[in-house]
Design an enzyme around this catalytic site. Structure first.
Site, short mmCIF file in Angstrom:
data_model
loop_
_atom_site.label_atom_id
_atom_site.label_comp_id
_atom_site.label_asym_id
_atom_site.label_seq_id
_atom_site.Cartn_x
_atom_site.Cartn_y
_atom_site.Cartn_z
N ARG A 236 10.90 -8.78 -5.23
CA ARG A 236 11.50 -9.17 -3.96
C ARG A 236 12.99 -8.88 -3.99
O ARG A 236 13.68 -9.16 -4.97
CB ARG A 236 11.25 -10.65 -3.66
N GLU A 265 16.31 -6.25 3.54
CA GLU A 265 15.23 -5.42 4.06
C GLU A 265 14.91 -5.76 5.52
O GLU A 265 14.86 -6.94 5.88
CB GLU A 265 14.00 -5.63 3.18
N HIS A 283 9.54 0.11 0.22
CA HIS A 283 8.61 -1.01 0.04
C HIS A 283 7.16 -0.52 0.12
O HIS A 283 6.39 -0.94 0.99
CB HIS A 283 8.86 -2.11 1.07
#
Length: 317
Positions: A236, A265, A283
């Site tokens: 993350r 993000e 991602h």
């Protein structure tokens, strides 16, 4: 008729399963769903299939009159106010296991890409070209026989460790709990974070996010790493302070980095794009046909179970 609202396109295998049982409405607009559209979509829905990029906060939950389940299409669920959902007697589910192999594969791919300068070499070959083989040309770092330090030896971290062992790597790991059975199965060694940072050639973040891990990797941690170390983040984004990472790269505190997730993000810190020794992917940790189809089946099956009066398999609250 029982209604399901889906906050974005999912693979047909899951969509068709839901359509066999319920009235299904799916957001199919460009980009991510906006808050007002989501509020309207869930107003009369019995179930919400949310994406990892879908913020499901108290305001969204309060907009739903009949909601019984939020089935999150993703292994993580920090995009959802899980506790408030529980207070409203709404189950929250996720899609564990489906992402394990795909994300572990990508983690190793990122290691190889940045250490052997694969992306950089591809760009060179497509643009200016090269003059041929030479002893000092385009050297990178070997991966085999090195030490990998894994932050978070969960399912994905464990799968990364198994792959690393195939490269004859020594495996260190850290986390809130020691996992002795995994240590024996994989041949991993439990250490504290400082020891891992000081000894690992490749530091991989495979932990799920929670607020206690925010900026776990910051200036202090970069300064403990080897000057030849690489940071890999397929966990993350907010676990890493990206400004501190930029400074560490600028000052050659570490040798490089490879990131699949980002602190802000979907925005990517602009300075990261300027480094040749940084590999960036959008991602795509579980972005395989196999994993995404399995995730779609899981959210569909758990939704079907809940709305038919049974307990979903993967409740997180």
């Amino acid at each position: 008729m029982t209604k399901v609202y889906i906050a974005g396109a999912i693979p047909e295998v899951g969509l068709n399963l839901l359509k066999e049982h319920f009235e299904v409405d799916m957001y199919d607009g460009e980009g991510l769903i906006d808050k007002e559209t989501l509020k309207k979509g869930v107003e009369h829905a019995d179930a919400l299939v949310s994406l990892l990029s879908t913020s499901v906060d108290k305001d969204i939950i309060d907009s739903a009159n009949n909601l019984k389940i939020i089935a999150n299409y993703g292994a993580g669920f920090n995009n959802i106010d899980v506790e408030y959902a529980r207070q409203q007697n709404i189950d929250v589910t996720n899609t564990p296991h489906a992402s394990t192999n795909a994300t572990a594969d990508l983690t190793i791919g990122l290691i190889l890409s940045v250490a052997r300068r694969i992306v950089e070499g591809d760009h060179l070959s497509r643009t200016t070209g090269f003059d041929g083989w030479a002893p000092l040309f385009f050297r990178g770092r070997e991966v085999s026989g090195k030490t990998i330090g894994i932050i978070g030896l969960g399912e994905i971290g464990g799968a990364v460790a198994k792959r690393a062992r195939a490269f004859d790597m020594d495996v260190l790991y850290t986390g809130p709990h020691r996992k002795e059975e995994k240590e024996r199965d994989i041949g991993a060694k439990y250490v504290d974070l400082d020891t891992l940072l000081k000894n690992a050639d490749f530091i991989t973040i495979n932990a799920a996010y929670n607020p206690s891990l925010h900026h776990m990797i910051d200036t202090e941690q970069f300064n403990k790493m080897k000057s030849t170390a690489y940071l890999i983040n397929a966990g993350r984004g907010p676990i890493v302070n990206e400004q501190s990472l930029v400074e560490a790269l600028d000052n050659k505190v570490i040798e490089g980095a490879a990131l699949d997730v980002y602190e802000f993000e979907p925005e990517i810190t602009d300075a990261l794009k300027s480094f040749k020794n940084v590999v960036l992917t959008p991602h795509i940790g579980n972005a395989t046909f196999e994993a995404r189809d399995m995730m779609a089946k899981i959210v569909a099956n758990d939704t079907i179970k809940k709305l038919n009066g049974d307990e979903p398999q993967f409740i997180v609250n």
